[in-house]
Design a protein around this motif. Sequence first.
Motif, PDB file in Angstrom:
ATOM      1  N   GLY A  71      11.806   0.699  -0.085  1.00  0.00           N
ATOM      2  CA  GLY A  71      11.538  -0.695   0.226  1.00  0.00           C
ATOM      3  C   GLY A  71      10.054  -0.935   0.171  1.00  0.00           C
ATOM      4  N   THR A  72       9.534  -1.795   1.041  1.00  0.00           N
ATOM      5  CA  THR A  72       8.096  -2.037   1.124  1.00  0.00           C
ATOM      6  C   THR A  72       7.536  -1.540   2.447  1.00  0.00           C
ATOM      7  N   ALA A  73       8.385  -0.927   3.288  1.00  0.00           N
ATOM      8  CA  ALA A  73       7.950  -0.323   4.550  1.00  0.00           C
ATOM      9  C   ALA A  73       8.843   0.870   4.831  1.00  0.00           C
ATOM     10  N   ALA A  81       4.506   3.368   7.158  1.00  0.00           N
ATOM     11  CA  ALA A  81       3.671   2.998   6.018  1.00  0.00           C
ATOM     12  C   ALA A  81       4.214   1.711   5.422  1.00  0.00           C
ATOM     13  N   VAL A  82       3.313   0.761   5.168  1.00  0.00           N
ATOM     14  CA  VAL A  82       3.713  -0.520   4.591  1.00  0.00           C
ATOM     15  C   VAL A  82       2.812  -0.802   3.390  1.00  0.00           C
ATOM     16  N   THR A  83       3.291  -1.677   2.501  1.00  0.00           N
ATOM     17  CA  THR A  83       2.495  -2.046   1.334  1.00  0.00           C
ATOM     18  C   THR A  83       1.617  -3.241   1.676  1.00  0.00           C
ATOM     19  N   ASP A  84       0.396  -3.219   1.148  1.00  0.00           N
ATOM     20  CA  ASP A  84      -0.548  -4.319   1.312  1.00  0.00           C
ATOM     21  C   ASP A  84      -1.239  -4.524  -0.030  1.00  0.00           C
ATOM     22  N   GLY A  85      -0.558  -5.259  -0.922  1.00  0.00           N
ATOM     23  CA  GLY A  85      -1.077  -5.415  -2.269  1.00  0.00           C
ATOM     24  C   GLY A  85      -0.992  -4.094  -3.017  1.00  0.00           C
ATOM     25  N   SER A 105      -3.929   0.298  -8.977  1.00  0.00           N
ATOM     26  CA  SER A 105      -4.785  -0.802  -9.428  1.00  0.00           C
ATOM     27  C   SER A 105      -4.032  -2.126  -9.499  1.00  0.00           C
ATOM     28  N   THR A 106      -2.701  -2.087  -9.314  1.00  0.00           N
ATOM     29  CA  THR A 106      -1.874  -3.300  -9.323  1.00  0.00           C
ATOM     30  C   THR A 106      -1.004  -3.309  -8.068  1.00  0.00           C
ATOM     31  N   PRO A 107      -0.467  -4.464  -7.682  1.00  0.00           N
ATOM     32  CA  PRO A 107       0.342  -4.527  -6.454  1.00  0.00           C
ATOM     33  C   PRO A 107       1.532  -3.563  -6.488  1.00  0.00           C
ATOM     34  N   ILE A 108       1.795  -2.920  -5.368  1.00  0.00           N
ATOM     35  CA  ILE A 108       2.860  -1.931  -5.258  1.00  0.00           C
ATOM     36  C   ILE A 108       4.209  -2.634  -5.179  1.00  0.00           C
ATOM     37  N   ASN A 109       5.128  -2.201  -6.018  1.00  0.00           N
ATOM     38  CA  ASN A 109       6.482  -2.768  -6.023  1.00  0.00           C
ATOM     39  C   ASN A 109       7.357  -2.175  -4.934  1.00  0.00           C
ATOM     40  N   VAL A 110       7.277  -0.855  -4.755  1.00  0.00           N
ATOM     41  CA  VAL A 110       8.247  -0.175  -3.911  1.00  0.00           C
ATOM     42  C   VAL A 110       7.607   1.066  -3.315  1.00  0.00           C
ATOM     43  N   LEU A 111       8.097   1.422  -2.114  1.00  0.00           N
ATOM     44  CA  LEU A 111       7.570   2.543  -1.336  1.00  0.00           C
ATOM     45  C   LEU A 111       8.756   3.359  -0.848  1.00  0.00           C
ATOM     46  N   MET A 112       8.601   4.705  -0.773  1.00  0.00           N
ATOM     47  CA  MET A 112       9.701   5.554  -0.342  1.00  0.00           C
ATOM     48  C   MET A 112       9.155   6.781   0.371  1.00  0.00           C
ATOM     49  N   PRO A 117       6.333  16.530   4.175  1.00  0.00           N
ATOM     50  CA  PRO A 117       6.694  15.110   4.000  1.00  0.00           C
ATOM     51  C   PRO A 117       5.841  14.461   2.928  1.00  0.00           C
ATOM     52  N   MET A 118       6.415  13.467   2.241  1.00  0.00           N
ATOM     53  CA  MET A 118       5.771  12.853   1.098  1.00  0.00           C
ATOM     54  C   MET A 118       6.106  11.372   1.060  1.00  0.00           C
ATOM     55  N   ILE A 119       5.145  10.569   0.574  1.00  0.00           N
ATOM     56  CA  ILE A 119       5.350   9.148   0.321  1.00  0.00           C
ATOM     57  C   ILE A 119       5.238   8.941  -1.185  1.00  0.00           C
ATOM     58  N   VAL A 120       6.171   8.174  -1.762  1.00  0.00           N
ATOM     59  CA  VAL A 120       6.162   7.874  -3.191  1.00  0.00           C
ATOM     60  C   VAL A 120       6.022   6.368  -3.355  1.00  0.00           C
ATOM     61  N   SER A 121       5.100   5.941  -4.207  1.00  0.00           N
ATOM     62  CA  SER A 121       4.864   4.514  -4.428  1.00  0.00           C
ATOM     63  C   SER A 121       4.846   4.231  -5.917  1.00  0.00           C
ATOM     64  N   ALA A 122       5.196   3.003  -6.292  1.00  0.00           N
ATOM     65  CA  ALA A 122       5.207   2.597  -7.702  1.00  0.00           C
ATOM     66  C   ALA A 122       4.704   1.175  -7.804  1.00  0.00           C
ATOM     67  N   SER A 123       3.906   0.909  -8.829  1.00  0.00           N
ATOM     68  CA  SER A 123       3.385  -0.434  -9.051  1.00  0.00           C
ATOM     69  C   SER A 123       3.530  -0.798 -10.515  1.00  0.00           C
TER      70      SER A 123
END
Length: 729
Positions: A71-73, A81-85, A105-112, A117-123
Amino acid sequence: MSSASTEPREAVLEREIRLGGPPLDLQRRIHWDGQLKVLLDINDMAIVINPESGEDEVYQPDSGLWVRACGTAVPIPGGVAVTDGSTIQVRRGRPTRVSNWRGHSTPINVLMAAPGPMIVSASRGDGIRFWDAESGEQVRIALVNDDTTDLSWYIGLDGRVRVASAGQGGVLRIWDPQLPAPALVHLTKQVHTRGFSDRVANWDLLDRRALIDTLAETLRPDFFGTGPTVLTVEGPWGSGKSSLMELVKAELSDPAPADSSSKRLTVARADRLLRRDRREKSTEEPRPKHAVVAGFNPWRHQSSEQVWAGLARAITDTAMRAMFGDDRAACERYWFTRNVERVDRRHVLRELRKRILSPLLALGVLGFGVSLLAAVTKLTAPSWWLVAIPAAPLVCGIVQTAWRHYRTPASRYLPGELFAGPALSEPTDPSVHDPYYHARSGYLYLVQHDIAELLTDLAHHGEQLVVMIDDLDRCTPRTTAEVFEAINVFLSDTFPRTRFVLGLDPIVVASHIDHAYRELADAKVVTHPDDPSPGWTFLRKLVQLPVRVPRMTADKVDRVLRAQLGAVHNDEKHVRVSEYDPPPAIPDPQLPAPYSVADSLVIQIEQHPQVREYLRQRLVAQPEHTVREEKRLINVWQFYLRVLASSDIDQACHLVVLAEIVTRWPAYQHLLRGNWQTLADAVTDDLAWGTAIAKIGFKYPDRQAAENLRTVLAGCDAQAVAGLANRLF
């Protein structure tokens, strides 16, 4: 906190799995069973994918069994962890401490959140990034052009974390961040396998990559137009012919043309096409650079007319997609331009102009007649009424007719077959759209003329047609003969170069040809001296490159079992199973860490080394090593394990033998029913065994099957197997 200054290494792309469309939701099973779920925007269906084998099954969504993985959080150890742009904002502790992780460099679409432990993000356009959930450092990066909208994770067969990503491109990608295996957990469970279908695999399970690449290279067009025209992929049923052909097709397939915004064929444009001179055919020799693949399954067609119609339709649809993609307006213009050359243009033009006339024009003309009659009879009504009454409908009729002429598509007023494909004759009935209707009025003529011109246009477009005909050994003898007759038409000099790849069992197909042409007087005369029958000689003359599918060896059995049932448990390498709670609807920084690791190991019954080795032994002992037969045996085995609700190792091994007997000798199950104990008692005594099988009903021709059955029972605990059989059957 920001990411580390050192550039992170790239994650490894393990495989790509093409979906049926863009995903609405990529999810994982709450209790991991080796599968991922992709919710597609196709009638609200969900596809469950095994990421190791690439196999998939379609299920209706069930929100009670699945949880959204991203999701985004997302919760992390000690916080959230939450997305902020383009920044990940991490909140921990009380009072809340906030740190920012920057890397996109671009707004994050999704966070997991994932194990590590690991955080995965995609933009959008900036790939996928893997972060250490404790330090905030980037540990890996995955470069992908797709707009990734969904992420999920699972534990691979080697015990390490894998990440699945998907986006609007409709491709599921499996990434290996190359991180160490997480800590172990220990649990004991029953069988979790739910069986396997006989669907075509979409990745190379049997390690035939060299064969696939060579076949694809052979089928690609070259400058000189050399290479075999008719190829066969040969092997018995279940040997993997269809999967091999699909993998070759995937290698040859190029992306479809981008959708264009062609203007619709309006009445005005159709009018001009009907009035202009016939088009000049290009005399330039085409030089195709790419291969476009058309698939055709003749066993779905029951008559010779349907075979011709189905083949023509498959070729037509493939060629149109290659030239125009999904541009419907361009397709309509192409077929109308082609079809007007073979119809009565003047008649069609008259019909078109007649049909666009507004009925208000007739009302206006009638009004003028009434006005004229009033003037003749010298009525005393005001003279301006004599003009106004007929003028209104006349003007409206002229406007409506002009609108129809310049703005509406011509397909509204002419038969649809002029715009949807090659018309076989002058169109008279606009309701005719079924290709099987055309079959009755000359599809052979269509193939010899319209399809030949279509293939010429395709060659000028830079594409060469490859027709893949699968399951030819499933057809009736007459249908098989019809397919070969159709291929002979395409091989004539009047056709552009067309390649054919046939999936077949040569023994079955040669027998079909013998049956179809059994009345030929010169059958024995034309038979090659090295061939047992004319059918084999026919194949010899038609096929330039016969390719035998490699047999399935013992090492391939291990590979397939591993892909289908998971890794074998041992004391050195374990498969960790842990679960994340779903992220809360409202992020709470005071929530505990979302993952907890137990101190026990999950050993599914199918991953136990003793059970797996026994499965392997029995599969290797099969006279026919095919993936299809292996799936049948495993399906029966796991089904009755579930019926017994058993996790006993010895009982699981006995059920392997029972499943082998059920799937290997289905024709004798009616004889075995109720007689299992008799056979188990007699298996070690020659005289008792002969008496038992005679009493049960085995005939003299069945003696080899009875002897093979005795060999299987003698190599196991026959009493235990008989007890299970009497209990289940």
